[in-house]
Design an enzyme around this catalytic site. Sequence first.
Site, PDB file in Angstrom:
ATOM      1  N   SER A 142       1.289  -2.596   2.534  1.00 10.76           N
ATOM      2  CA  SER A 142       1.322  -2.534   1.075  1.00 10.76           C
ATOM      3  C   SER A 142       1.212  -1.083   0.643  1.00 10.76           C
ATOM      4  O   SER A 142       0.529  -0.283   1.301  1.00 10.76           O
ATOM      5  CB  SER A 142       0.169  -3.335   0.469  1.00 10.76           C
ATOM      6  OG  SER A 142       0.079  -3.084  -0.929  1.00 10.76           O
ATOM      7  N   TYR A 166      -9.660  -4.516   1.179  1.00  7.89           N
ATOM      8  CA  TYR A 166      -8.221  -4.753   1.304  1.00  7.89           C
ATOM      9  C   TYR A 166      -7.426  -3.455   1.374  1.00  7.89           C
ATOM     10  O   TYR A 166      -6.603  -3.257   2.282  1.00  7.89           O
ATOM     11  CB  TYR A 166      -7.727  -5.601   0.135  1.00  7.89           C
ATOM     12  CG  TYR A 166      -6.235  -5.868   0.185  1.00  7.89           C
ATOM     13  CD1 TYR A 166      -5.703  -6.752   1.118  1.00  7.89           C
ATOM     14  CD2 TYR A 166      -5.359  -5.224  -0.697  1.00  7.89           C
ATOM     15  CE1 TYR A 166      -4.338  -6.995   1.179  1.00  7.89           C
ATOM     16  CE2 TYR A 166      -3.997  -5.461  -0.638  1.00  7.89           C
ATOM     17  CZ  TYR A 166      -3.489  -6.344   0.294  1.00  7.89           C
ATOM     18  OH  TYR A 166      -2.130  -6.578   0.362  1.00  7.89           O
TER      19      TYR A 166
END
Length: 243
Positions: A142, A166
């Site tokens: 990401s 994350y």
Amino acid sequence: MSETTIGLVTGANKGIGFEIAAQLGALGWTVVVGARDTGRRETAVEKLRAAGIDAVSVPLDVTDQDSVSAAAAAIDRGFGRLDVLVNNAGIIGGTPQAPSTVDLATVHRAVDTNVYGVIRVTNAMLPLLRRSSAPRIVNMSSSVGSFAEQLDPGGPLAGMPASAAYVPSKAFLNAVTVQYAKELRDTGVLVNAGCPGYCATDLNNYTGFRTPAQGAVIAVRLATLPADGPSGGFFNDEGVVPW
């Protein structure tokens, strides 16, 4: 051994992973749907087969070494090799994630799936990938793991809350991707990270503005790179993502 391209997609029972499997299957590949939830995994395989895709199911929990080893053994028995591995399985890890107050268990959960899980699966599948004439590894990352994107005051991530789980797990994954590429640079195994963009999935409570099908495109592109394609890179639909 079959001449059909064999691709394993982890976390392929839903969302972006399912769409990656569907798009690879549409190319005529045999897609191995790896997921830990038996019901969702079998439902996904049924949907893919109904669409004319050659799909098979393999139980796979990326956080469990025994499960990963069993999946590799099953693929070995069934096909004798693996051509493409798409490490797609990922989690947020839980909230809140503010660095000053985060529960370390939250960090551990994110890293265990998003990083350690990739290492477990990749290492288990490497012997099978080495038997392929065009082995490819795609790690679904990401842009939140990009230091440049995170620090751009005018960029799309400027208003994103701080995260100690994350976001760092994706930066960690990017670094691991580079290290695999370095180790495998003379073997023909191309290893890259791909960003699907902000897709509407259960990972973000469907707040994303892109579809899972759109998010799958970069994975398919990296899975089908030619022999002279890049390795150790980080890409999205627009090109190279800055580190």
